[in-house]
Motif scaffolding. Structure first.
Motif, short mmCIF file in Angstrom:
data_model
loop_
_atom_site.label_atom_id
_atom_site.label_comp_id
_atom_site.label_asym_id
_atom_site.label_seq_id
_atom_site.Cartn_x
_atom_site.Cartn_y
_atom_site.Cartn_z
N GLU A 63 -4.49 -14.24 0.92
CA GLU A 63 -5.03 -13.17 0.08
C GLU A 63 -5.06 -11.84 0.83
O GLU A 63 -4.72 -10.78 0.28
CB GLU A 63 -6.44 -13.54 -0.38
CG GLU A 63 -7.14 -12.44 -1.15
CD GLU A 63 -7.83 -12.95 -2.39
OE1 GLU A 63 -8.54 -12.16 -3.01
OE2 GLU A 63 -7.65 -14.12 -2.75
N SER A 64 -5.44 -11.88 2.10
CA SER A 64 -5.47 -10.66 2.91
C SER A 64 -4.08 -10.03 2.97
O SER A 64 -3.91 -8.82 2.77
CB SER A 64 -5.96 -10.99 4.32
OG SER A 64 -5.89 -9.86 5.17
N GLU A 65 -3.08 -10.86 3.25
CA GLU A 65 -1.71 -10.35 3.30
C GLU A 65 -1.25 -9.87 1.91
O GLU A 65 -0.50 -8.89 1.81
CB GLU A 65 -0.78 -11.45 3.81
CG GLU A 65 -1.06 -11.85 5.26
CD GLU A 65 -0.35 -13.12 5.67
OE1 GLU A 65 0.26 -13.76 4.78
OE2 GLU A 65 -0.42 -13.49 6.86
N GLY A 66 -1.73 -10.56 0.87
CA GLY A 66 -1.36 -10.18 -0.48
C GLY A 66 -1.88 -8.80 -0.86
O GLY A 66 -1.18 -8.02 -1.50
N TRP A 67 -3.12 -8.49 -0.45
CA TRP A 67 -3.66 -7.17 -0.76
C TRP A 67 -2.86 -6.07 -0.07
O TRP A 67 -2.64 -5.00 -0.62
CB TRP A 67 -5.14 -7.09 -0.35
CG TRP A 67 -6.06 -7.74 -1.34
CD1 TRP A 67 -6.85 -8.83 -1.13
CD2 TRP A 67 -6.27 -7.35 -2.70
NE1 TRP A 67 -7.53 -9.16 -2.29
CE2 TRP A 67 -7.20 -8.26 -3.25
CE3 TRP A 67 -5.75 -6.34 -3.50
CZ2 TRP A 67 -7.62 -8.17 -4.58
CZ3 TRP A 67 -6.18 -6.25 -4.83
CH2 TRP A 67 -7.10 -7.15 -5.36
N GLU A 68 -2.41 -6.35 1.14
CA GLU A 68 -1.62 -5.34 1.85
C GLU A 68 -0.26 -5.14 1.18
O GLU A 68 0.18 -4.00 0.98
CB GLU A 68 -1.45 -5.75 3.31
CG GLU A 68 -2.75 -5.72 4.11
CD GLU A 68 -2.55 -6.11 5.57
OE1 GLU A 68 -1.41 -5.96 6.07
OE2 GLU A 68 -3.52 -6.56 6.20
N SER A 69 0.41 -6.23 0.82
CA SER A 69 1.73 -6.09 0.19
C SER A 69 1.60 -5.50 -1.22
O SER A 69 2.45 -4.71 -1.64
CB SER A 69 2.43 -7.45 0.12
OG SER A 69 1.70 -8.39 -0.65
N ASP A 145 -15.28 -8.70 4.58
CA ASP A 145 -14.09 -8.86 3.75
C ASP A 145 -13.13 -9.76 4.53
O ASP A 145 -13.35 -10.07 5.71
CB ASP A 145 -13.44 -7.51 3.45
CG ASP A 145 -12.48 -7.60 2.25
OD1 ASP A 145 -12.97 -7.56 1.11
OD2 ASP A 145 -11.26 -7.73 2.46
N VAL A 146 -12.05 -10.18 3.85
CA VAL A 146 -11.04 -10.97 4.53
C VAL A 146 -10.01 -10.09 5.24
O VAL A 146 -9.20 -10.58 6.01
CB VAL A 146 -10.31 -11.91 3.54
CG1 VAL A 146 -11.26 -12.92 2.96
CG2 VAL A 146 -9.59 -11.11 2.45
N ASN A 147 -10.05 -8.79 4.96
CA ASN A 147 -9.02 -7.88 5.44
C ASN A 147 -9.62 -6.72 6.22
O ASN A 147 -10.60 -6.12 5.80
CB ASN A 147 -8.22 -7.35 4.24
CG ASN A 147 -7.02 -6.52 4.67
OD1 ASN A 147 -7.15 -5.39 5.09
ND2 ASN A 147 -5.83 -7.10 4.54
N SER A 148 -9.03 -6.41 7.38
CA SER A 148 -9.53 -5.30 8.20
C SER A 148 -8.49 -4.19 8.35
O SER A 148 -8.53 -3.41 9.31
CB SER A 148 -9.93 -5.81 9.59
OG SER A 148 -8.83 -6.43 10.25
N HIS A 149 -7.57 -4.10 7.41
CA HIS A 149 -6.52 -3.08 7.47
C HIS A 149 -7.13 -1.68 7.58
O HIS A 149 -8.16 -1.39 6.94
CB HIS A 149 -5.65 -3.17 6.21
CG HIS A 149 -4.39 -2.37 6.29
ND1 HIS A 149 -4.36 -1.03 6.02
CD2 HIS A 149 -3.11 -2.73 6.61
CE1 HIS A 149 -3.12 -0.58 6.15
NE2 HIS A 149 -2.34 -1.59 6.51
N PRO A 150 -6.53 -0.80 8.36
CA PRO A 150 -7.13 0.53 8.58
C PRO A 150 -7.07 1.46 7.39
O PRO A 150 -7.70 2.53 7.41
CB PRO A 150 -6.30 1.10 9.75
CG PRO A 150 -5.01 0.37 9.70
CD PRO A 150 -5.35 -1.01 9.22
N VAL A 152 -6.58 0.04 3.66
CA VAL A 152 -7.09 -0.60 2.44
C VAL A 152 -8.08 -1.71 2.73
O VAL A 152 -8.48 -2.45 1.82
CB VAL A 152 -5.93 -1.16 1.58
CG1 VAL A 152 -5.06 -0.02 1.08
CG2 VAL A 152 -5.11 -2.17 2.37
N GLY A 153 -8.51 -1.86 3.98
CA GLY A 153 -9.46 -2.90 4.35
C GLY A 153 -10.67 -2.32 5.06
O GLY A 153 -10.96 -1.12 5.01
N LEU A 154 -11.38 -3.19 5.77
CA LEU A 154 -12.60 -2.78 6.47
C LEU A 154 -12.34 -1.68 7.49
O LEU A 154 -13.22 -0.85 7.76
CB LEU A 154 -13.22 -3.98 7.17
CG LEU A 154 -13.84 -5.07 6.30
CD1 LEU A 154 -14.32 -6.23 7.17
CD2 LEU A 154 -15.00 -4.53 5.47
#
Length: 361
Positions: A63-69, A145-150, A152-154
């Protein structure tokens, strides 16, 4: 804030390696180690990675990778770090139909509540806009969250804190196995994230576990399905892009949400339709969509026994659904319980819903 080891569930046994703090500042690389089971959790860019990397985490990683893509496909990863457009710092109160609806529901569910010095957890925070707003209202806020992207994430939280002049903690974790000690939070907030789990009751139990007696769960912007729709068919119609990117998508009914909260021991005090869904014209429009109620002309084409049996089946299904909703919604519940039209919308339309639920003393 007190932590719990996600692996062995020992409370207050996680210790940080070296002299760096467990949460922040940005750029920090360290680790936490459980003194009970010796499990090690990395701290990357100041954000602890508090999850067990096993089969249960695979869907969260996907899911984390999915949100980024998905965001890349939408063209929302074209900037980096703090070089984002200023509008990014203003969400949800921006001039955009999608975010305007989220803002209306956020204001509705938090109206009249005092967050000063309260410990508030933002579950499924994404870009932690809600944690920022709670911190601005004086809360001791925590975002997970599951995502820490700079972008779209935490990871976006660091720039948000700097811009707003506030601080809050952030960690990556599993909402079905939260790495936090129980009975410590005054509020647990979740916005448009409960429908991203396949284990709704487990998520509700985790949120209830974290609340101090008398604490409140605040649920905002959760989509629903009509009581007479097939969930699989609905998801194929409305969530194809997310599913294609590996994002978990579900559409619980209003009653499904209520049952999950009741099973976790929480008492629902208020249930509101989304602000836009509660407008009279929207209630009618939602309940007369072709996918929900067949057009009258189609019904009239049926004749004799077939028409009669179809009417009886529909009537039985509708009465059963209405009884089910009323059984799961106390007469004392604020919001839709006082409006028959809104009750029917909660059953036969697809409104976003907002819920307040309290953990009994």
């Amino acid at each position: 804030m007190r932590l719990r080891c996600p692996s062995c569930h020992s409370e207050d046994r996680l210790e940080c390696g070296g002299d760096t703090p467990a949460f922040g500042p940005p750029g920090t690389t360290s680790h936490l180690t459980c003194q009970a089971c010796d499990t090690r959790y990395e701290i990357l860019d100041g954000i602890p990675q508090l999850f067990v990397d096993d089969h249960r985490w695979r869907s969260k990683q996907r899911e984390s990778e999915g949100w980024e893509s998905y965001n890349a496909e939408l063209g929302q990863l074209h900037y980096e770090g703090i070089g984002a457009p200023p509008i990014d710092f203003e969400i949800p109160h921006i001039d955009d139909a999608h975010w305007a609806s989220i803002a209306d529901n956020f204001d509705l569910i938090t109206e009249g509540l005092d967050f000063t010095d309260k410990l508030v957890l933002d579950v499924g925070a994404g870009r932690p806009w809600a944690a920022k707003h709670f911190a601005m209202r004086g809360a001791r806020a925590v975002a997970m969250d599951v995502n820490s992207h700079p972008v779209v994430g935490l990871g976006r939280g660091w720039a948000m804190m700097e811009q707003a002049g506030v601080e809050f903690d952030m960690f990556v974790g599993d909402c079905e196995n939260l790495p936090l000690a129980g009975e410590q939070f005054d509020y647990v907030f979740i916005s448009a994230a409960m429908h991203h789990t396949n284990f709704l009751r487990q998520l509700a139990r985790e949120m209830a576990r974290l609340l101090a007696p008398g604490g409140m769960v605040l649920i905002a912007n959760e989509p629903t399905r009509s009581a007479v729709e097939d969930e699989g068919e609905l998801l194929q119609a409305v969530a194809q892009p997310e599913l294609r990117h590996g994002i978990t998508e579900r559409r619980p009914s209003t009653v499904d949400y209520l049952r999950a909260l009741a099973a976790s021991g929480l008492n629902v005090t208020d249930l509101f339709l989304g602000v836009s869904s509660a407008r009279p014209q929207q209630i009618w429009a939602g309940m007369t969509e072709g996918a929900l109620l067949p057009p009258r002309s189609e019904v009239l084409k049926r004749g004799g026994v077939r028409r009669t049996l179809g009417s009886l089946r529909s009537r039985y299904r509708n009465v059963h659904a209405e009884i089910d909703l009323r059984r799961n919604l106390s007469r004392k519940t604020g919001g839709i319980r006082s409006s028959h039209a809104q009750m029917m919308s909660a059953l036969y339309a697809r409104p976003d819903i907002n819920i307040r639920a309290i953990k009994p003393h």
